[in-house]
Design an enzyme around this catalytic site. Structure first.
Site, mmCIF file in Angstrom:
data_model
loop_
_atom_site.group_PDB
_atom_site.id
_atom_site.type_symbol
_atom_site.label_atom_id
_atom_site.label_comp_id
_atom_site.label_asym_id
_atom_site.label_seq_id
_atom_site.Cartn_x
_atom_site.Cartn_y
_atom_site.Cartn_z
ATOM 1 N N CYS A 107 0.710 -1.444 0.045
ATOM 2 C CA CYS A 107 0.085 0.069 0.160
ATOM 3 C C CYS A 107 1.018 1.385 -0.017
ATOM 4 O O CYS A 107 0.343 2.442 -0.222
ATOM 5 C CB CYS A 107 -0.855 0.040 1.180
ATOM 6 N N HIS A 248 -3.511 7.061 2.398
ATOM 7 C CA HIS A 248 -3.705 5.848 1.790
ATOM 8 C C HIS A 248 -5.089 5.576 2.260
ATOM 9 O O HIS A 248 -5.462 5.660 3.406
ATOM 10 C CB HIS A 248 -2.656 4.726 2.139
ATOM 11 N N ASN A 278 -10.170 -0.641 0.378
ATOM 12 C CA ASN A 278 -8.595 -0.294 0.150
ATOM 13 C C ASN A 278 -7.945 -0.733 -1.079
ATOM 14 O O ASN A 278 -8.118 -1.951 -1.121
ATOM 15 C CB ASN A 278 -8.022 -0.940 1.327
#
Ligand code: UT7
Length: 351
Positions: A107, A248, A278
């Site tokens: 990520c 993020h 996500n």
């Protein structure tokens, strides 16, 4: 100069649908994560297909031609090919003069790629760099594990960078804590093949994503505020000078806790995870693209981008944004109809 673009797949998976797969509920997922929906890639599509769409969307908002791109960096942890998928993207978009490689940092991949690209631009090694964050973690998640399957969605986002003077990437910091690597992994399987009495090999393959959610939560909410503060200190800036926090998109509670710890107003926190979940390396360019198209982020705004995730890795970048509008005029000449003009407005971002 920078333009930003993105692409998401068509298939929606709602919290309701997930509650038919695992012991969960829309109420639980919404309250604990803020996620309502995620999008997943269809069976006949690949990560490269999605990344190419995002790259083409980004290029369409700039005047740079594919053959003018010097470097393509693909941030992904779910490449179609373990040897790297950037080369396939280079071929598909016609970036015949570009070098291309993959970066794996989960990520944090987009932040890491942005910093790598910036080094090449700052040293004047390259002029035009395309970075793409793309992940299809739907293919690596255990859809029967409620700890993880509720979180992830598929997407791709891209950013075209050009060196500028003055440099509008104002500062950055990157960190890694390998000691806590085990908190979020997509590990290799250990299938042993014994060929002869003295030759046994491990056959490659991968397991599902395995995560200690509570530990990752603690890590993100304790380290990300610190790295943002430290990055600002490094360049003699303070948080009141920052217009937007672009974090993020992992979990709404994580984003809110980070903002609250910094004393940063929640309405200046950019978020779209409700719709997409996500999306790993894609989450930053995806949310940035939307915020620019929605006229939230405007020219001269100072934004802090921060990524965090497996590794464990985390990083922050401070950027001054310049937005311009590219107007495309299309001339349609249709049979059996009057000729007509149409105007298309595209937002472009210049660092
Ligand atoms: O890019 C980085 C990627 N990773 C992350 O960002 C993950 C960071 N962590 C998180 O977002 C949160 O830790 C989660 C959303 C994963 C979990 O939320 P939480 O508030 O930390 O829940 P928890 O793990 O502390 O679990 C609380 C309870 C447990 O039950 P007990 O032991 O209290 O009876 C879990 O078994 O919730 C249960 N639980 C669920 N219940 C319904 C865990 N997952 C679910 C679920 N539905 N999907």
């Amino acid at each position: 100069m920078v333009s930003v673009g993105s692409a998401v797949p068509d298939i929606n998976v709602s919290n309701q649908q997930l509650s038919q797969l695992v012991d969960t509920s829309d109420e639980w997922i919404t309250a604990r994560t803020g996620i309502k929906n995620r999008k997943i890639l269809g069976t006949n599509q690949s990560l490269v297909d999605l990344a190419v769409k995002a790259a083409e969307n980004t290029l369409s908002k700039s005047s740079i031609k594919p053959e003018e791109i010097d470097l393509i960096i693909l941030a992904t942890s779910s490449a179609d090919d373990l040897f790297g998928s950037a080369g396939q993207i280079q071929k598909r978009i016609g970036a015949s003069n570009a070098a291309a490689f993959d970066v794996t940092a989960a990520c944090s991949g987009f932040i890491v790629s942005l910093i790598i690209a910036h080094q090449f631009l700052a040293t004047r090694t390259y002029n035009n760099i395309l970075i793409i964050g793309a992940d299809v973690l739907s293919r690596w998640v255990n859809w029967l594990d409620r700890n993880t399957c509720i979180l992830f969605g598929d997407a791709a986002g891209a950013m075209l960078l050009k060196s500028s003077s003055p440099d509008n990437l104002l500062g950055f910091k990157l960190k890694t804590n390998g000691k806590n690597n085990h908190d979020l992994v997509l590990p290799q399987t250990s299938k042993y093949k014994k060929f002869t009495s003295d030759l046994t090999i491990v056959q490659g393959g991968y397991n599902y994503i395995s995560m200690n959610g509570r530990e990752v939560y603690k890590f993100a909410t304790s380290e990300v505020p610190k790295i943002i503060q430290n990055t600002l200190e490094l360049i003699d800036m303070v948080l009141t000078q920052v217009d937007w926090l672009v974090l993020h998109q992992a979990n709404k509670r994580i984003l809110k806790t980070i903002a609250d710890k910094l004393g940063f107003p929640n309405d200046k926190l950019i978020s779209n995870l409700e719709l997409y979940g996500n999306t790993s390396a894609a989450s930053l360019p995806l949310v940035l693209d939307e915020a620019i198209q929605d006229n939230k982020i405007k020219t001269n705004d100072i934004i802090v981008l921060a990524g965090f995730g497996a590794g464990l890795t985390w990083g922050a970048v401070v950027v001054r944004v310049r937005c311009s509008t590219k107007i495309i005029i299309k001339f349609h000449s249709l049979e059996n109809s009057n000729n007509s003009y149409s105007f298309e407005v595209n937002k472009t971002m210049i660092f």
